[in-house]
Scaffold this motif. Structure first.
Motif, PDB file in Angstrom:
ATOM      1  N   VAL A 195       0.872  -1.214  -0.012  1.00 21.20           N
ATOM      2  CA  VAL A 195      -0.187  -0.033  -0.032  1.00 21.20           C
ATOM      3  C   VAL A 195       0.967   1.304  -0.030  1.00 21.20           C
ATOM      4  O   VAL A 195       1.516   1.611   0.904  1.00 21.20           O
ATOM      5  N   HIS A 196       0.798   2.098  -1.106  1.00 19.42           N
ATOM      6  CA  HIS A 196       1.425   3.438  -0.877  1.00 19.42           C
ATOM      7  C   HIS A 196       1.028   4.343  -0.260  1.00 19.42           C
ATOM      8  O   HIS A 196      -0.137   4.382   0.367  1.00 19.42           O
ATOM      9  N   GLY A 197       1.872   5.151  -0.052  1.00 15.57           N
ATOM     10  CA  GLY A 197       1.707   6.593   0.629  1.00 15.57           C
ATOM     11  C   GLY A 197       0.968   7.720  -0.193  1.00 15.57           C
ATOM     12  O   GLY A 197       0.557   7.595  -1.483  1.00 15.57           O
ATOM     13  N   ALA A 198       0.983   8.787   0.434  1.00 13.35           N
ATOM     14  CA  ALA A 198       0.734  10.257  -0.286  1.00 13.35           C
ATOM     15  C   ALA A 198       1.766  10.641  -1.309  1.00 13.35           C
ATOM     16  O   ALA A 198       2.722  10.247  -1.136  1.00 13.35           O
ATOM     17  N   PHE A 199       1.067  11.592  -2.247  1.00 13.24           N
ATOM     18  CA  PHE A 199       1.926  11.875  -3.244  1.00 13.24           C
ATOM     19  C   PHE A 199       2.504  10.897  -4.370  1.00 13.24           C
ATOM     20  O   PHE A 199       3.247  11.438  -5.187  1.00 13.24           O
ATOM     21  N   VAL A 200       2.433   9.936  -4.018  1.00 11.16           N
ATOM     22  CA  VAL A 200       3.246   8.793  -5.140  1.00 11.16           C
ATOM     23  C   VAL A 200       2.094   7.921  -5.334  1.00 11.16           C
ATOM     24  O   VAL A 200       0.775   7.656  -4.891  1.00 11.16           O
ATOM     25  N   ASP A 201       2.405   6.780  -6.262  1.00 11.47           N
ATOM     26  CA  ASP A 201       1.526   5.716  -6.822  1.00 11.47           C
ATOM     27  C   ASP A 201       2.324   4.377  -6.281  1.00 11.47           C
ATOM     28  O   ASP A 201       3.195   4.463  -5.606  1.00 11.47           O
ATOM     29  N   GLY A 202       1.646   3.332  -6.653  1.00 10.93           N
ATOM     30  CA  GLY A 202       2.428   2.000  -6.358  1.00 10.93           C
ATOM     31  C   GLY A 202       3.512   1.660  -6.958  1.00 10.93           C
ATOM     32  O   GLY A 202       3.990   0.641  -6.786  1.00 10.93           O
ATOM     33  N   SER A 203       4.041   2.163  -8.273  1.00 10.68           N
ATOM     34  CA  SER A 203       5.389   1.899  -8.919  1.00 10.68           C
ATOM     35  C   SER A 203       6.340   1.965  -8.194  1.00 10.68           C
ATOM     36  O   SER A 203       7.273   1.188  -8.414  1.00 10.68           O
ATOM     37  N   GLY A 204       6.467   2.739  -7.044  1.00  7.50           N
ATOM     38  CA  GLY A 204       7.723   2.915  -6.039  1.00  7.50           C
ATOM     39  C   GLY A 204       7.957   1.512  -5.386  1.00  7.50           C
ATOM     40  O   GLY A 204       9.126   1.153  -5.027  1.00  7.50           O
ATOM     41  N   TRP A 205       6.761   0.470  -5.403  1.00  7.89           N
ATOM     42  CA  TRP A 205       7.136  -0.695  -4.690  1.00  7.89           C
ATOM     43  C   TRP A 205       7.734  -1.772  -5.743  1.00  7.89           C
ATOM     44  O   TRP A 205       8.167  -2.987  -5.216  1.00  7.89           O
ATOM     45  N   GLU A 206       8.186  -1.309  -6.985  1.00 10.01           N
ATOM     46  CA  GLU A 206       8.954  -2.328  -7.714  1.00 10.01           C
ATOM     47  C   GLU A 206       9.999  -3.251  -7.387  1.00 10.01           C
ATOM     48  O   GLU A 206       9.861  -4.363  -7.273  1.00 10.01           O
ATOM     49  N   GLY A 207      10.800  -2.643  -6.498  1.00 11.29           N
ATOM     50  CA  GLY A 207      12.065  -3.234  -6.157  1.00 11.29           C
ATOM     51  C   GLY A 207      11.572  -4.327  -4.760  1.00 11.29           C
ATOM     52  O   GLY A 207      11.960  -5.556  -4.997  1.00 11.29           O
ATOM     53  N   VAL A 208      10.572  -4.002  -4.071  1.00 14.95           N
ATOM     54  CA  VAL A 208      10.077  -4.947  -3.120  1.00 14.95           C
ATOM     55  C   VAL A 208       9.429  -6.073  -3.843  1.00 14.95           C
ATOM     56  O   VAL A 208       9.332  -6.999  -3.288  1.00 14.95           O
ATOM     57  N   TYR A 209       8.488  -5.633  -4.708  1.00 15.06           N
ATOM     58  CA  TYR A 209       7.604  -6.523  -5.466  1.00 15.06           C
ATOM     59  C   TYR A 209       8.849  -7.608  -6.141  1.00 15.06           C
ATOM     60  O   TYR A 209       8.364  -8.793  -5.979  1.00 15.06           O
ATOM     61  N   ASN A 210       9.723  -7.229  -6.918  1.00 17.81           N
ATOM     62  CA  ASN A 210      10.556  -8.321  -7.538  1.00 17.81           C
ATOM     63  C   ASN A 210      11.038  -9.118  -6.632  1.00 17.81           C
ATOM     64  O   ASN A 210      11.342 -10.466  -6.699  1.00 17.81           O
ATOM     65  N   ALA A 211      11.628  -8.607  -5.509  1.00 12.61           N
ATOM     66  CA  ALA A 211      12.395  -9.303  -4.531  1.00 12.61           C
ATOM     67  C   ALA A 211      11.188 -10.409  -3.858  1.00 12.61           C
ATOM     68  O   ALA A 211      11.833 -11.545  -3.594  1.00 12.61           O
TER      69      ALA A 211
END
Length: 244
Positions: free
Chosen positions: A25-41
């Motif tokens: 779950v992403h936070g304010a001002f951004v979207d879910g794309s920032g999780w890509e590194g965690v997602y891949n791991a």
């Protein structure tokens, strides 16, 4: 032979207790794309990972959007929230499918609290929040890289700044009811160089919730992007221990 059967049975028993679904779950001002590194791991380790894309228009709508993804899981899940996403999972985490909560440099308000009020008790270092006349907030583009995305590659941090999603100011003032961390096990990542949320506030949240906690030295508010291994390792630990 009996010992071998016992060890094998015990191994599969431990494996069966591991929660294999993770919702990020992403936070304010951004979207879910920032999780890509965690997602891949996590995917490389065999986890089924969902990334929410809630609209940041209101707290209730964001909770509904995240709850919709939780309901789609085929079994128990670990619910992970960053920043404002922590307030969301504190409410959405009451869903019976949620086995554990992981807070990543995130708010975890108690009953009757809001993240905005808690932020006043532990003031953050940044001064770049801009409150729009239309009720939506954003981070000054010129300060975004330093205040919000420290440690993120320069060009990427700039793109995050210019593509940020303005967030309803009212969402930060939502008063929490029935916080899930009081009944669900929790884990916490403290970003020791966070300018958006005071690290001492993060420590208070973690201690109060009795969270299993790690602190990441030199990490900014974007610790989930700059230190995906540490974050994903803690999520994996949560997945293996949430049923105990």
């Amino acid at each position: 032979m009996l010992l071998s059967l016992f060890l094998t049975s015990n191994f599969y028993s431990q494996e069966s207790k591991t929660v294999k679904n993770v919702v990020l779950v992403h936070g304010a001002f951004v979207d879910g794309s920032g999780w890509e590194g965690v997602y891949n791991a996590l995917v490389k380790k065999g986890y089924h990972v969902s990334v929410t894309q809630h609209p940041l228009l209101s707290f209730d709508d964001d909770v509904k959007a995240v709850s919709r993804i939780i309901d789609q899981q085929d079994g128990p899940c670990i619910l992970v929230g960053h920043s404002y996403g922590g307030a969301i999972i504190t409410t959405a985490g009451n869903n019976p499918k949620v086995a554990g909560l992981v807070y990543v440099a995130a708010h975890a308000p108690d009953e009757g609290e809001s993240e905005a009020d808690n932020g006043k008790k532990f003031p953050p270092a940044y001064q770049s929040l801009i409150k729009g006349d239309d009720g939506f907030d954003y981070i000054n583009v010129n300060n975004f890289a330093d205040d919000f995305a420290g440690g993120v590659e320069k060009e990427k941090a700039h793109f995050m700044a210019v593509s940020q999603t303005p967030t309803a100011d009212a969402a930060f003032h939502a008063v929490i009811k029935n916080p899930a961390w009081k009944t669900k096990p929790s884990w916490y990542v403290v970003a020791k160089s966070d300018k958006i949320i005071n690290p001492d506030l993060e420590r208070m949240y973690a201690k109060r919730a009795k969270s299993t906690t790690i602190e990441v030295a030199g990490a900014s508010h974007c610790v989930f992007m700059t230190h995906p291994k540490e974050v994903s390792d803690l999520i994996i630990s949560a997945s293996k221990n949430s049923g105990k």
